[in-house]
Design a protein around this motif. Structure first.
Motif, short mmCIF file in Angstrom:
data_model
loop_
_atom_site.label_atom_id
_atom_site.label_comp_id
_atom_site.label_asym_id
_atom_site.label_seq_id
_atom_site.Cartn_x
_atom_site.Cartn_y
_atom_site.Cartn_z
N ALA A 169 0.55 -1.53 0.46
CA ALA A 169 0.19 -0.34 -0.35
C ALA A 169 0.99 1.52 0.38
O ALA A 169 1.77 1.42 0.32
N ASP A 170 0.54 1.92 -0.68
CA ASP A 170 1.27 3.61 -0.79
C ASP A 170 0.99 4.35 0.76
O ASP A 170 0.25 4.40 0.97
N GLY A 228 -9.80 -1.19 -3.13
CA GLY A 228 -10.12 -1.47 -1.17
C GLY A 228 -9.69 -0.33 -0.05
O GLY A 228 -10.30 -0.55 0.93
N ASP A 229 -9.02 0.79 -0.87
CA ASP A 229 -8.64 1.40 0.09
C ASP A 229 -9.83 2.65 0.17
O ASP A 229 -10.16 2.83 -0.82
N ASP A 236 -3.02 6.93 -8.99
CA ASP A 236 -2.82 6.85 -7.82
C ASP A 236 -4.46 6.06 -6.52
O ASP A 236 -4.35 4.93 -6.40
N LEU A 237 -5.06 7.43 -6.43
CA LEU A 237 -6.29 7.28 -5.41
C LEU A 237 -7.04 6.17 -5.87
O LEU A 237 -7.43 5.49 -5.78
N LEU A 238 -7.05 6.87 -7.60
CA LEU A 238 -8.33 5.34 -8.53
C LEU A 238 -8.11 3.88 -8.30
O LEU A 238 -9.16 3.42 -8.02
N ALA A 267 -9.77 6.52 -0.18
CA ALA A 267 -9.22 6.99 -1.54
C ALA A 267 -10.35 7.98 -2.60
O ALA A 267 -9.71 8.82 -2.48
N PHE A 268 -11.37 7.03 -2.08
CA PHE A 268 -12.07 7.78 -2.68
C PHE A 268 -12.31 9.21 -3.03
O PHE A 268 -13.02 10.55 -3.17
N GLY A 269 -13.12 9.05 -1.27
CA GLY A 269 -13.06 10.14 -0.62
C GLY A 269 -12.27 11.39 -1.21
O GLY A 269 -12.55 12.72 -1.01
#
Length: 188
Positions: free
Chosen positions: A2-3, A22-23, A14-16, A26-28
């Motif tokens: 994981a980053d 499953g992070d 990266d966030l997407l 990230a989408f938030g």
């Protein structure tokens, strides 16, 4: 692995990808970064704050659910623009089309700089041109997108965007001249 960089330092891509992996946060972060820009796109597209708010919500829910459909051949923001614009168009098609502008207090309008009148006249004229031209002009002239980006968002050829912009600008100029005469100051 994981980053471990803070969310606000990660790239949109990266966030997407991390959202798809499953992070839960990230989408938030993507939403936080781009909600204002997507709101501006939706408001200019729908010309109704309530409709725009619903379209932004629809768009982000769709992006959240379909994040794995992002192919990576464009910027994440371009992908989000396309989803939000499509959500706007879906919302607009569900209601009876109208070209009415919201009511404004005339006394209040005269207290503001003349650019308010110009902006209102342009909004009224925009409401009267075909949807394709309005969408192209909104993305290119109002949001500063390149022709290529607008073409990708609207899923049409670049030449189509150029043509729609040219025809739309011509139609706007004619509508504004009809209303105000030859010397009307077009926004630029």
């Amino acid at each position: 692995m994981a980053d471990t960089a803070p969310l606000d330092e990660r790239s949109d891509r990266d966030l997407l990808a991390q959202h798809c992996a499953g992070d839960p946060d990230a989408f938030g972060e993507l939403f936080r970064r781009h909600k204002d820009r997507m709101w501006a796109v939706a408001l200019r597209t729908c010309r109704d704050p309530e409709l725009a708010a619903d379209a932004v919500q629809d768009g982000f829910i769709s992006a959240f659910r379909r994040a794995d459909s992002f192919r990576g051949d464009s910027q994440v923001t371009t992908w989000l623009h396309r989803i939000v614009v499509n959500a706007c168009l879906d919302r607009i098609r569900r209601i009876k089309p109208t070209s009415e502008l919201p009511e404004y207090d005339l006394a209040d309008r005269h207290d503001h700089h003349g650019s308010v009148d110009v902006r209102l006249d342009v909004q009224e004229a925009l409401a009267r041109i075909p949807e394709g031209q309005r969408m192209a002009l909104t993305l290119v002239d109002m949001h500063g997108m390149s022709v290529a980006e607008a073409a990708e968002v609207l899923d049409v050829a670049e030449g189509t965007i150029k043509s729609r912009c040219a025809r739309g600008r011509s139609a706007l100029a004619e509508l504004l001249r009809d209303k105000h005469g030859e010397g009307y100051p077009l926004p630029g």
